[in-house]
Design a protein around this motif. Sequence first.
Motif, PDB file in Angstrom:
ATOM      1  N   LYS A  91       0.842  -1.196   0.000  1.00  0.00           N
ATOM      2  CA  LYS A  91       0.000   0.000   0.000  1.00  0.00           C
ATOM      3  C   LYS A  91       0.883   1.253   0.000  1.00  0.00           C
ATOM      4  O   LYS A  91       1.004   1.941   1.006  1.00  0.00           O
ATOM      5  CB  LYS A  91      -0.918  -0.013   1.233  1.00  0.00           C
ATOM      6  N   PRO A  92       1.504   1.565  -1.139  1.00  0.00           N
ATOM      7  CA  PRO A  92       2.353   2.757  -1.186  1.00  0.00           C
ATOM      8  C   PRO A  92       1.529   4.036  -1.071  1.00  0.00           C
ATOM      9  O   PRO A  92       0.447   4.144  -1.649  1.00  0.00           O
ATOM     10  CB  PRO A  92       3.021   2.650  -2.562  1.00  0.00           C
ATOM     11  N   SER A  93       2.062   5.003  -0.308  1.00  0.00           N
ATOM     12  CA  SER A  93       1.352   6.276  -0.127  1.00  0.00           C
ATOM     13  C   SER A  93       2.206   7.467  -0.538  1.00  0.00           C
ATOM     14  O   SER A  93       1.754   8.602  -0.441  1.00  0.00           O
ATOM     15  CB  SER A  93       0.930   6.440   1.341  1.00  0.00           C
ATOM     16  N   THR A  94       3.440   7.215  -0.990  1.00  0.00           N
ATOM     17  CA  THR A  94       4.329   8.286  -1.438  1.00  0.00           C
ATOM     18  C   THR A  94       4.975   7.857  -2.754  1.00  0.00           C
ATOM     19  O   THR A  94       5.010   6.660  -3.077  1.00  0.00           O
ATOM     20  CB  THR A  94       5.434   8.569  -0.404  1.00  0.00           C
ATOM     21  N   PRO A  95       5.523   8.810  -3.510  1.00  0.00           N
ATOM     22  CA  PRO A  95       6.215   8.432  -4.755  1.00  0.00           C
ATOM     23  C   PRO A  95       7.374   7.458  -4.517  1.00  0.00           C
ATOM     24  O   PRO A  95       7.592   6.553  -5.329  1.00  0.00           O
ATOM     25  CB  PRO A  95       6.707   9.776  -5.299  1.00  0.00           C
ATOM     26  N   GLY A 188       6.288 -16.108   5.899  1.00  0.00           N
ATOM     27  CA  GLY A 188       6.958 -15.219   4.964  1.00  0.00           C
ATOM     28  C   GLY A 188       6.437 -13.812   5.090  1.00  0.00           C
ATOM     29  O   GLY A 188       5.437 -13.556   5.763  1.00  0.00           O
ATOM     30  N   GLY A 189       7.119 -12.903   4.443  1.00  0.00           N
ATOM     31  CA  GLY A 189       6.668 -11.526   4.461  1.00  0.00           C
ATOM     32  C   GLY A 189       7.534 -10.619   3.613  1.00  0.00           C
ATOM     33  O   GLY A 189       8.667 -10.956   3.265  1.00  0.00           O
ATOM     34  N   ILE A 190       6.960  -9.475   3.271  1.00  0.00           N
ATOM     35  CA  ILE A 190       7.673  -8.406   2.590  1.00  0.00           C
ATOM     36  C   ILE A 190       7.762  -7.245   3.571  1.00  0.00           C
ATOM     37  O   ILE A 190       6.764  -6.891   4.213  1.00  0.00           O
ATOM     38  CB  ILE A 190       6.923  -7.966   1.323  1.00  0.00           C
ATOM     39  N   PHE A 191       8.939  -6.688   3.720  1.00  0.00           N
ATOM     40  CA  PHE A 191       9.099  -5.562   4.644  1.00  0.00           C
ATOM     41  C   PHE A 191      10.133  -4.606   4.086  1.00  0.00           C
ATOM     42  O   PHE A 191      10.777  -4.866   3.074  1.00  0.00           O
ATOM     43  CB  PHE A 191       9.478  -6.048   6.042  1.00  0.00           C
ATOM     44  N   GLU A 192      10.280  -3.493   4.767  1.00  0.00           N
ATOM     45  CA  GLU A 192      11.178  -2.450   4.288  1.00  0.00           C
ATOM     46  C   GLU A 192      12.483  -2.460   5.074  1.00  0.00           C
ATOM     47  O   GLU A 192      12.500  -2.729   6.276  1.00  0.00           O
ATOM     48  CB  GLU A 192      10.516  -1.083   4.411  1.00  0.00           C
ATOM     49  N   PRO A 205       7.897  -1.168  11.098  1.00  0.00           N
ATOM     50  CA  PRO A 205       6.748  -1.436  10.218  1.00  0.00           C
ATOM     51  C   PRO A 205       5.896  -0.192   9.996  1.00  0.00           C
ATOM     52  O   PRO A 205       5.775   0.664  10.875  1.00  0.00           O
ATOM     53  CB  PRO A 205       5.975  -2.525  10.973  1.00  0.00           C
ATOM     54  N   THR A 206       5.325  -0.097   8.809  1.00  0.00           N
ATOM     55  CA  THR A 206       4.409   0.991   8.444  1.00  0.00           C
ATOM     56  C   THR A 206       3.243   0.388   7.668  1.00  0.00           C
ATOM     57  O   THR A 206       3.291  -0.785   7.267  1.00  0.00           O
ATOM     58  CB  THR A 206       5.113   2.042   7.560  1.00  0.00           C
ATOM     59  N   PRO A 207       2.183   1.168   7.425  1.00  0.00           N
ATOM     60  CA  PRO A 207       1.054   0.643   6.631  1.00  0.00           C
ATOM     61  C   PRO A 207       1.453   0.210   5.224  1.00  0.00           C
ATOM     62  O   PRO A 207       0.722  -0.551   4.592  1.00  0.00           O
ATOM     63  CB  PRO A 207       0.076   1.824   6.594  1.00  0.00           C
ATOM     64  N   PHE A 208       2.593   0.673   4.733  1.00  0.00           N
ATOM     65  CA  PHE A 208       3.061   0.309   3.396  1.00  0.00           C
ATOM     66  C   PHE A 208       3.136  -1.210   3.226  1.00  0.00           C
ATOM     67  O   PHE A 208       2.731  -1.759   2.202  1.00  0.00           O
ATOM     68  CB  PHE A 208       4.423   0.968   3.167  1.00  0.00           C
ATOM     69  N   THR A 209       3.636  -1.907   4.225  1.00  0.00           N
ATOM     70  CA  THR A 209       3.841  -3.357   4.117  1.00  0.00           C
ATOM     71  C   THR A 209       3.120  -4.145   5.216  1.00  0.00           C
ATOM     72  O   THR A 209       3.342  -5.350   5.346  1.00  0.00           O
ATOM     73  CB  THR A 209       5.350  -3.699   4.182  1.00  0.00           C
ATOM     74  N   SER A 210       2.271  -3.500   5.987  1.00  0.00           N
ATOM     75  CA  SER A 210       1.695  -4.164   7.168  1.00  0.00           C
ATOM     76  C   SER A 210       0.812  -5.364   6.816  1.00  0.00           C
ATOM     77  O   SER A 210       0.596  -6.238   7.658  1.00  0.00           O
ATOM     78  CB  SER A 210       0.906  -3.158   8.003  1.00  0.00           C
ATOM     79  N   ASP A 211       0.297  -5.413   5.593  1.00  0.00           N
ATOM     80  CA  ASP A 211      -0.547  -6.555   5.179  1.00  0.00           C
ATOM     81  C   ASP A 211       0.259  -7.655   4.490  1.00  0.00           C
ATOM     82  O   ASP A 211      -0.332  -8.651   4.054  1.00  0.00           O
ATOM     83  CB  ASP A 211      -1.648  -6.076   4.226  1.00  0.00           C
ATOM     84  N   CYS A 212       1.563  -7.461   4.355  1.00  0.00           N
ATOM     85  CA  CYS A 212       2.381  -8.389   3.557  1.00  0.00           C
ATOM     86  C   CYS A 212       3.095  -9.419   4.414  1.00  0.00           C
ATOM     87  O   CYS A 212       4.328  -9.519   4.416  1.00  0.00           O
ATOM     88  CB  CYS A 212       3.387  -7.601   2.723  1.00  0.00           C
ATOM     89  N   SER A 213       2.362 -10.195   5.150  1.00  0.00           N
ATOM     90  CA  SER A 213       2.932 -11.331   5.871  1.00  0.00           C
ATOM     91  C   SER A 213       1.961 -12.481   5.755  1.00  0.00           C
ATOM     92  O   SER A 213       0.749 -12.291   5.615  1.00  0.00           O
ATOM     93  CB  SER A 213       3.188 -10.977   7.349  1.00  0.00           C
ATOM     94  N   TRP A 214       2.483 -13.697   5.802  1.00  0.00           N
ATOM     95  CA  TRP A 214       1.618 -14.859   5.604  1.00  0.00           C
ATOM     96  C   TRP A 214       2.218 -16.081   6.284  1.00  0.00           C
ATOM     97  O   TRP A 214       3.382 -16.108   6.673  1.00  0.00           O
ATOM     98  CB  TRP A 214       1.403 -15.116   4.117  1.00  0.00           C
ATOM     99  N   ARG A 215       1.400 -17.106   6.399  1.00  0.00           N
ATOM    100  CA  ARG A 215       1.814 -18.381   6.993  1.00  0.00           C
ATOM    101  C   ARG A 215       1.301 -19.503   6.113  1.00  0.00           C
ATOM    102  O   ARG A 215       0.183 -19.473   5.622  1.00  0.00           O
ATOM    103  CB  ARG A 215       1.225 -18.507   8.403  1.00  0.00           C
ATOM    104  N   TYR A 216       2.169 -20.514   5.917  1.00  0.00           N
ATOM    105  CA  TYR A 216       1.775 -21.668   5.100  1.00  0.00           C
ATOM    106  C   TYR A 216       0.990 -22.653   5.961  1.00  0.00           C
ATOM    107  O   TYR A 216       1.244 -22.817   7.131  1.00  0.00           O
ATOM    108  CB  TYR A 216       3.008 -22.376   4.535  1.00  0.00           C
TER     109      TYR A 216
END
Length: 216
Positions: A91-95, A188-192, A205-216
């Motif tokens: 969820k990018p909020s800046t350029p 797994g996850g994507i973070f900054e 963590p920020t809202p940019f990547t806060s939804d990008c985590s998961w579990r198998y």
Amino acid sequence: MRPSRNLWITLLLAAAAAVLLWNRYHAAHRSSLRITDLAASSPLNQPGGAEVPAEAYQVYSGIYQTPADEPLAFAQDSGTDVPQLNGSCLKPSTPDEKAMADAFEAANRRSQRWDTRFHLPGGYSVLSPRELDEAQTCLASHTQNTPQCTPYKALRHVRILGVPGFDSAHNRALVSILIKCGPYCGTGGIFEAHKENGRWKRADPTPFTSDCSWRY
């Protein structure tokens, strides 16, 4: 007084038109809410990539500077996922964030190959695709003590790394780590990450990547 036949026909036609309009409205509404299948429209990890850029090793070397409580084993082939939540978990909020998201997807369009160029204090191994399959099978079946699993006896997880996507100044980056305890087990996850005093570290963590985590 009974309604005339023409009135009944008019009422039935009006009801049919109302039902038709209602169905068309809901079909359009459902279409507007449909989430694009990223796996079909923008697939990642396709074969044919080159070697990972040198700068990517600096990012992960910084993240893993604190010695782990287990042996580190990385998959030779890069890999990542972008979980779908309203189209993408990012969820990018800046350029700058938009540039990182685009660069991350572009960098991971094709699977790239990691080498032994990390600088880590505790040592590590890089597993070929065959070794990765063997290690995950041994982890999943808990048979590390068998002869074929002896090379992976000390492993508890294997890690699959995504190729970082940088901002324009290359002081911020999106990274991805899959921590696998078997073919169908792990997180797994994507973070900054960001560069601080010349060294890379994981960012808060920020809202940019806060939804990008998961579990198998």
